[in-house]
Design a protein around this motif. Sequence first.
Motif, PDB file in Angstrom:
ATOM      1  N   LEU A  78       7.112  -5.456   4.356  1.00 19.59           N
ATOM      2  CA  LEU A  78       5.981  -4.706   4.880  1.00 19.59           C
ATOM      3  C   LEU A  78       6.212  -3.209   4.941  1.00 19.59           C
ATOM      4  CD1 LEU A  78       3.164  -5.367   6.019  1.00 19.59           C
ATOM      5  CD2 LEU A  78       4.165  -5.319   8.276  1.00 19.59           C
ATOM      6  N   TYR A  85       1.524  -2.930   3.604  1.00 16.71           N
ATOM      7  CA  TYR A  85       1.004  -2.874   4.966  1.00 16.71           C
ATOM      8  C   TYR A  85      -0.490  -2.596   5.070  1.00 16.71           C
ATOM      9  CZ  TYR A  85       2.585   2.036   4.224  1.00 16.71           C
ATOM     10  OH  TYR A  85       2.846   3.280   3.718  1.00 16.71           O
ATOM     11  N   TYR A  88      -2.706  -5.631   5.892  1.00 19.01           N
ATOM     12  CA  TYR A  88      -2.610  -6.070   7.282  1.00 19.01           C
ATOM     13  C   TYR A  88      -3.260  -5.071   8.247  1.00 19.01           C
ATOM     14  CZ  TYR A  88       1.037  -9.169   5.441  1.00 19.01           C
ATOM     15  OH  TYR A  88       1.745 -10.106   4.731  1.00 19.01           O
ATOM     16  N   ASP A  90      -2.075  -2.406   8.949  1.00 15.38           N
ATOM     17  CA  ASP A  90      -0.975  -1.822   9.717  1.00 15.38           C
ATOM     18  C   ASP A  90      -0.745  -0.410   9.188  1.00 15.38           C
ATOM     19  OD1 ASP A  90       1.015  -1.611  11.562  1.00 15.38           O
ATOM     20  OD2 ASP A  90       2.518  -2.616  10.348  1.00 15.38           O
ATOM     21  N   ARG A 541      -1.855  -7.294  11.829  1.00 14.17           N
ATOM     22  CA  ARG A 541      -0.648  -7.408  12.643  1.00 14.17           C
ATOM     23  C   ARG A 541      -0.956  -7.138  14.117  1.00 14.17           C
ATOM     24  NH1 ARG A 541       4.537  -4.640  10.872  1.00 14.17           N
ATOM     25  NH2 ARG A 541       5.493  -6.537  11.702  1.00 14.17           N
TER      26      ARG A 541
END
Length: 601
Positions: A78, A85, A88, A90, A541
């Motif tokens: 990630l 990422y 997600y 994130d 996440r």
Amino acid sequence: MKKIKYIGLSLVLAMGFVSCEDWLEVNDNPNTPTQDVASLESRLPWIEHHYGYAAGAAGFRAGFINGTITSRKGVSTLATNLHNYMPYWDASNGISTTPYQHWFVGAACNLEDLIKKAEEEGAYHYIGVAHVIRAMGFMLMTDWYGECPYTEALGAYLTPKYDTGQAIFEGCLADLDLALPYFDMTQEPNATPLKSGDSWNDGDVAKWKALVYGLKARWLNNLSKKSTLYKPAEILSAIEKGPKDYSTSTIVNHVNDPGDTGTDALAGDPLKTSFLFDCAAWSDHIRMTKYYTDLFEYPQTDGSIVYDPRREKMLPMNEHYKNGKSYFMVTAGVDIINSDILNNSGPAQQTYNASTKSYSVSTAGREGDTIYVTLKGVCCKQGGAADESFYQGADGTILSTGTFYTLPESPTHLMTSYEMDFIKAEVIFRQGDKGGALTAYKNAIKGHLDFMNTKLKSYGTNNNPGKNPISQAAIDEFLASGCIAQAVNELTMAEIMKQKFIAMSFSQQNWNDMRRFNFSAGNVGDFGVVYPDFDRPKSIRATAASQKFPGATKVDNSYWWRRMAHCSHEVNFNAKNLKESNSKATDNDIWSVSVWWDVAE
């Protein structure tokens, strides 16, 4: 940013010397270049290139936010790559660096010198172009970041102050107005013709003027949440002066050239290939989402599905074999909204066995992931052929046909007449003119199909079915079908924006539009849910959900991704001004803080 200015100039000169000597005629010693060396016709293509790359990178990365694409990369890696990422949600400030670098370092820092040299020559059309691109670049930055350096960005300030988003927006509109008179001026007799350096519009000032008005229409329409600033009459007036058809639209035509062996000094990519290929399809990471692929399917009451005729061009396909005969399979979409596939080692990488002519996945439990086709293409620099840039196996099997917008030779639609028709449909739908809106909406869909076919027909005979034209019969049938609105009572804002989303795929504007309508919250005006079935990824996440997008429900502003945090250059070297620009500038949830035009009033 004086320091950045000279860094940018050195990049322009260095790239000119090693890659495109025909863009750069040098009379001075090339070992000691100065800002006076680059001619107008050598400088402008680089400015256009770097703005285009910035916009392409922004549109590609916005695709992770607006549900167009995801990545096969797993959670275990990630922290190492934006492809990992972003699916997600994130967010990390590394994802916002490329558009910033290409705009400020590659393009913006050279505008002042371009204007100065154009003034010396009386090359007035170059001055007009410089003001247009300046407006485009800074509008991209303020749509991306909200607040950013503007009035002091390109001067002698090492730590330039930030301007508000509205100030930047108004300055960009002023730049467009400043540009227009220069296009109407007659250049001095010995001035460099715009055609010599213009890689976008081939020196056609009428197309540049249409671009100016198209940008006005787009940007003014982005103020739809601002009741005191949203002015439908001004938008419609701009549309009337914007591009009217393919010939008056601004389209960047890219090529897959065997001689394109130089690389972009900022990104390391080929110089003539499409920006979206460079950003999205150079590698095999990217997959389409189910949210996106579903847009091309029209379920019928009898359980059957009618497909959009653009489906096999806009979505990647790969070649399979049955009883010794080949056929093509359109990719399935990765359901990142309703499934936790991202948290369960998927979508996994697949391999092709030329001996058995079959696909497989080595990850246990993910064998079914062979249904997800990569976007990958192959340019000449990677060993591909100039006329066939699809991704192939050792036996010639097509592992991906690519997509209309992401092949090395795909076009970049910077400003089109079909976008004008979509904006017109939205504006007059808001005014209650449903009949006029229906006409504009249908014209927009037809326009996009026609634009696609114009390019597809130019490819000629080839082995890639994704590059073959759409039959006129298929187009006519679709335009007359129940797949799209045929009557006033069938037209909704959701339907207008769905078709616009398809046509504007991989553009920053799709994210802008989603923000204007609060994604799928359904709480803007009386339009209902404008982007049905859209939501954050199920595999968001926990830290991202609690800290960066802390909203509990769709109607909470902070539930959604609404801006980018500034990249590390600003965080590390201009921190004081960054923090003063917004009280939440360095907070974890800056990502869910609306930019100025995304705040209703």
